[in-house]
Design an enzyme around this catalytic site. Sequence first.
Site, PDB file in Angstrom:
ATOM      1  N   VAL A 173      -0.568  14.259 -30.870  1.00 39.33           N
ATOM      2  CA  VAL A 173      -1.261  15.062 -31.876  1.00 39.33           C
ATOM      3  C   VAL A 173      -2.748  14.748 -31.801  1.00 39.33           C
ATOM      4  CG1 VAL A 173      -1.564  15.504 -34.333  1.00 39.33           C
ATOM      5  CG2 VAL A 173       0.732  15.227 -33.405  1.00 39.33           C
ATOM      6  N   ASP A 226       0.069   0.837 -28.671  1.00 35.58           N
ATOM      7  CA  ASP A 226       0.423   0.824 -30.085  1.00 35.58           C
ATOM      8  C   ASP A 226       1.754   0.078 -30.205  1.00 35.58           C
ATOM      9  OD1 ASP A 226       1.390   2.360 -32.818  1.00 35.58           O
ATOM     10  OD2 ASP A 226      -0.787   2.351 -32.634  1.00 35.58           O
ATOM     11  N   GLY A 251      -6.542  10.836 -32.392  1.00 37.53           N
ATOM     12  CA  GLY A 251      -5.302  11.339 -31.825  1.00 37.53           C
ATOM     13  C   GLY A 251      -4.234  10.264 -31.908  1.00 37.53           C
ATOM     14  N   LYS A 252      -2.990  10.653 -31.779  1.00 46.46           N
ATOM     15  CA  LYS A 252      -1.894   9.679 -31.808  1.00 46.46           C
ATOM     16  C   LYS A 252      -0.648  10.327 -31.230  1.00 46.46           C
ATOM     17  CE  LYS A 252      -1.571   5.389 -33.510  1.00 46.46           C
ATOM     18  NZ  LYS A 252      -2.621   4.375 -33.585  1.00 46.46           N
ATOM     19  N   GLY A 253       0.315   9.516 -30.843  1.00 44.40           N
ATOM     20  CA  GLY A 253       1.543  10.070 -30.310  1.00 44.40           C
ATOM     21  C   GLY A 253       2.495   8.998 -29.854  1.00 44.40           C
TER      22      GLY A 253
END
Length: 434
Positions: free
Chosen positions: A73, A159, A118-120
């Site tokens: 995202v 992460d 952003g991240k995912g």
Amino acid sequence: MTTLTADLKKNNKKVPVRGMMDNVMEQFNSASDYIGLHPNIRKILSITNNEIIVNFPVKMDNGEVEIFQGYRVQHNNALGPYKGGLRYHPTVDIDAARALAMWMTWKTSLAGLPYGGGKGGIKIDPSKYSQAELERITRRFTFALADNIGPEHDIPAPDVNTNSQTMAWIADTYMSTRPPAERTANQHVVTGKPDGSGGLEGRDRATGYGVYLSIKFWAEKNNEPLVGKKFIVQGFGNVGYWAAHFLEKDGAQLVAVQDAYGSIENQKGINVEDLFNYIKVNEGSIVDFPNAKTIDKDKFFALNCDICIPAALGNQITKQNAPKIKATLIAEGANGPTNVEGEKILIDRGITVIPDILCNSGGVVGSYFEWLQNRNGEIWQLEDVMAKLDKKMKESFNKVFDYAKNEGIDMRTAAFCIAIQRIEKAYIQRGIFP
């Protein structure tokens, strides 16, 4: 009890659990109301720019094929390329990725970095797969993301349950898909790589060191020495370990730890290095550590201590356990560990919360240093990295602390206000493309 909740209970239906997206939106809206954010900019920042969902097949060691679902995202890039981690965990879904991406936007803005958020990740329990399988899963995920990531577009990082090895696989796969002349120039497509593969010396400890620095700066502002302070840590991975390591060096005392496997306590003190060495040979678990007693997991946050460091997952401190917390300081090593209802209770009780977008921002600051190092073809020394990180974290902490004190508000609202105002300024100066 609200009418909706009452109706659900009456009909024996499960009451919806408040998710991370609910929390981040309430935090955003509260800060936006406080600063009077322009309505048009609020509309933009309330939604994500892009949401990528990929389903991809991977052959397992036994020859069978499994289908995995991955997410990326991209919330906002007004200040620069999207930046944020990839996590491998069963709780990963589009809602969690949205919330975490938004938090990254505020985190990078607050730190004064030229990044967006952003991240995912992948919805997966990595403990169920071999190292060879995880490599194939990671490489196939990278290939599936294709042109949705890039060193000047979207830069992933480690992460939960991902590490420098994961980043090395991503970098290698991504560079292999580029034209030969461009491959070495794309090394900074990810940060958090191993030292020998373009990584930054000290990146492994940057997040935990930042948590420690935030606590140290808070103690200095309040004229409170760290010597003799008792602290507890939820999550003894990279962040929890390094935060505890540096706090112990300053004379603070670790008295309890909780991880995914269990909870342990010793009010006389737990030696950080002894515990770290124990989990290395105990499959990453703190269970049965000989110099502490096992306690019920539900009693962890109610333990006697001065400082509490939630450094695991989101939504850990809630309205159920917040009234029982005895710590006077919560230092958020994880993203979103305190939900809105829980934080209101903590603030009413006079407990200070150093918010995640400030407290654990040492990681993204370290990532920025690594990105610069790769981009400029440099190699930075550890002492220089730590000094730069110390300076950057202190600047951010002082801005938030002073804003909160001058406005008479909590530190999270202050941090959000500063972060949002920087993005608002960028939109006002540049305008909106018609």
